[in-house]
Motif scaffolding. Structure first.
Motif, PDB file in Angstrom:
ATOM      1  N   LEU A   1      64.374  62.200  52.226  1.00  0.00           N
ATOM      2  CA  LEU A   1      64.122  62.083  53.663  1.00  0.00           C
ATOM      3  C   LEU A   1      62.668  62.439  53.922  1.00  0.00           C
ATOM      4  O   LEU A   1      61.844  62.426  53.004  1.00  0.00           O
ATOM      5  N   GLN A   2      62.382  62.799  55.187  1.00  0.00           N
ATOM      6  CA  GLN A   2      60.976  63.133  55.460  1.00  0.00           C
ATOM      7  C   GLN A   2      60.596  64.466  54.829  1.00  0.00           C
ATOM      8  O   GLN A   2      59.551  64.598  54.215  1.00  0.00           O
TER       9      GLN A   2
ATOM     10  N   LYS B   1      67.097  69.256  63.171  1.00  0.00           N
ATOM     11  CA  LYS B   1      66.673  67.886  63.446  1.00  0.00           C
ATOM     12  C   LYS B   1      67.172  66.889  62.401  1.00  0.00           C
ATOM     13  O   LYS B   1      66.872  65.706  62.479  1.00  0.00           O
TER      14      LYS B   1
ATOM     15  N   ARG C   1      66.204  66.272  59.576  1.00  0.00           N
ATOM     16  CA  ARG C   1      65.158  65.531  58.875  1.00  0.00           C
ATOM     17  C   ARG C   1      64.954  66.092  57.474  1.00  0.00           C
ATOM     18  O   ARG C   1      64.101  65.645  56.737  1.00  0.00           O
TER      19      ARG C   1
END
Ligand SMILES: Nc1ncnc2c1ncn2[C@@H]1O[C@H](COP(=O)(O)OP(=O)(O)OP(=O)(O)O)[C@@H](O)[C@H]1O
Ligand SMILES: [Mg+2]
Length: 376
Positions: free
Chosen positions: A23-24, A362, A364
């Protein structure tokens, strides 16, 4: 740019690894000596074809009598294209392929870029000037083709000068003949040296305000001040004009003519200059705590990420190995706050689980638990 997937075979303590769910923000968590830094190193191979620990091929191969080959394979995307990068290691060789064709570190560097913070990064502050010059010069090479060319030409010019000085020292050339060649090289040497100083100073000046604001954010203190000084012959030259730099180098070169002949090498020029990190007006080498030094280098690394974006409108990948050690919980928290604001893909290692909480909200962040060469 993003690393989409990673495959490893016989890479250090990993027998096989396949991961396609980055992911990020990607956090590798595990106890000491499980393989966290090894993974980060392999990611850097997938992005740049090189180790951030300066490891040779033979060190990469998994230590097992039967292993003769190791592979890192990464799928990396940039703008709308995705590339497959493969690094194939044998005991004494490494081959890089980009989309099935032989490639090289320099070709990868034109497409992909990673900014790395690892425990060794602290040597930028602690060690001699060569590491500090390299820190800025490597970055200049990435963000400006024009400035990178100046640096290459300067390196070639110094190599020519040194060859002549050595030939004269070892009697392969008369001193008179050597002097004539050096005199003919002098105008181009001074011109390139001055341009390289300007390139460095411009880079330092554009990156420092970003690093400054990150550093203030880490310490939650608007009054703390960091800057970088460019030092020529023990004098602060950050505010000198190009003419001043030229005159100074020219005068110094005249002064050290005989000394250069005695030692057979060039003693004047940007390859001898220093770049000093200054905190609240003091040289960080002697003034800063471990935590401050760490935060300062991290601030400059993040500033590089932002500067790269300004030039290419795309974020490089940020690799952070053991970034939280020596930092107190407040510092850790503010660093995480900063990471949350940067859209770059981040890979980081930690022995601690605490850091994950904030990002989890979040969704993320992806957590990878690393245990004895396996990702759980
Ligand atoms: N070529 C190799 N073959 C097999 N094992 C290796 C090889 N190179 C390193 N290792 C081992 O891999 C293990 C994990 O190393 P790594 O540096 O990734 O640890 P780490 O999880 O980052 O630990 P720390 O939290 O202490 O930094 C170490 O025990 C190391 O000795
Ligand atoms: Mg480690």
């Amino acid at each position: 740019m993003r690393l989409e997937s990673l495959k490893l075979r016989n890479f250090r303590n990993f027998i096989e690894l396949e991961c396609a769910s980055f992911l990020q923000v990607n956090m590798f968590i595990g106890k000491n000596a499980q393989g966290k830094s090894n993974i980060l190193e392999s990611i850097n191979f997938a992005l740049s074809g090189e180790s951030f620990r300066g490891a040779k091929s033979s060190e990469i191969l998994r230590r097992d009598g039967a292993v003769t080959n190791a592979v890192v394979e990464g799928s990396v995307s940039r703008l709308s294209s995705t590339d497959k990068i493969v690094c194939d290691f044998t005991n004494d060789n490494k081959q890089i392929q980009l989309n099935g064709k032989n490639s090289s570190k320099s070709k990868l560097r034109q497409k992909y870029f990673s900014v790395i913070f690892c425990p060794e990064s602290l040597s930028i502050v602690k060690n001699g000037p060569a590491e500090r010059r390299k820190f800025f010069d490597d970055f200049i090479d990435v963000i400006s083709i024009e400035k990178a060319q100046i640096r290459e030409e300067y390196v070639r010019c110094i190599a020519s000068r040194n060859r002549v000085l050595r030939n004269a020292l070892f009697g392969k050339m008369s001193h008179k003949e050597a002097r004539e060649v050096l005199d003919s090289l002098q105008p181009i040497f001074l011109q390139l040296a001055t341009k390289l100083v300007s390139a460095r100073v411009e880079t330092i000046k554009s990156i420092t305000p970003k690093a400054q604001s990150i550093f203030k954010g880490i310490f939650k203190n608007p009054n703390v001040d960091i800057s970088v000084d460019y030092v020529i012959s023990q004098q602060s030259a950050i505010a000198w004009s190009a003419n001043q730099v030229y005159d100074r180098l020219s005068a110094r070169s005249d002064d050290l003519r005989e000394a250069e002949q005695r030692v057979g090498q060039s003693l004047v020029g940007p390859h001898k200059h220093d770049v000093r990190f200054i905190v609240n007006g003091h040289d960080s080498r002697h003034y800063c705590s471990q935590g401050q030094q760490r935060a300062m280098i991290l601030a400059y690394k993040i500033a590089q990420v932002l500067q790269y974006y300004e030039v290419y409108k795309e974020y490089p990948v940020l690799l952070l190995d053991d970034v939280f050690s020596e930092l107190d919980s407040e510092r850790r928290k503010s660093i995480l706050e900063i990471f949350k604001e940067i859209p770059a893909q981040i890979f980081l290692t930690t022995t601690d689980i605490e850091e994950r909480k904030d990002f989890d909200k979040k969704k993320r962040i992806k957590i990878f638990k690393v245990k004895d060469g396996i990702i759980e």
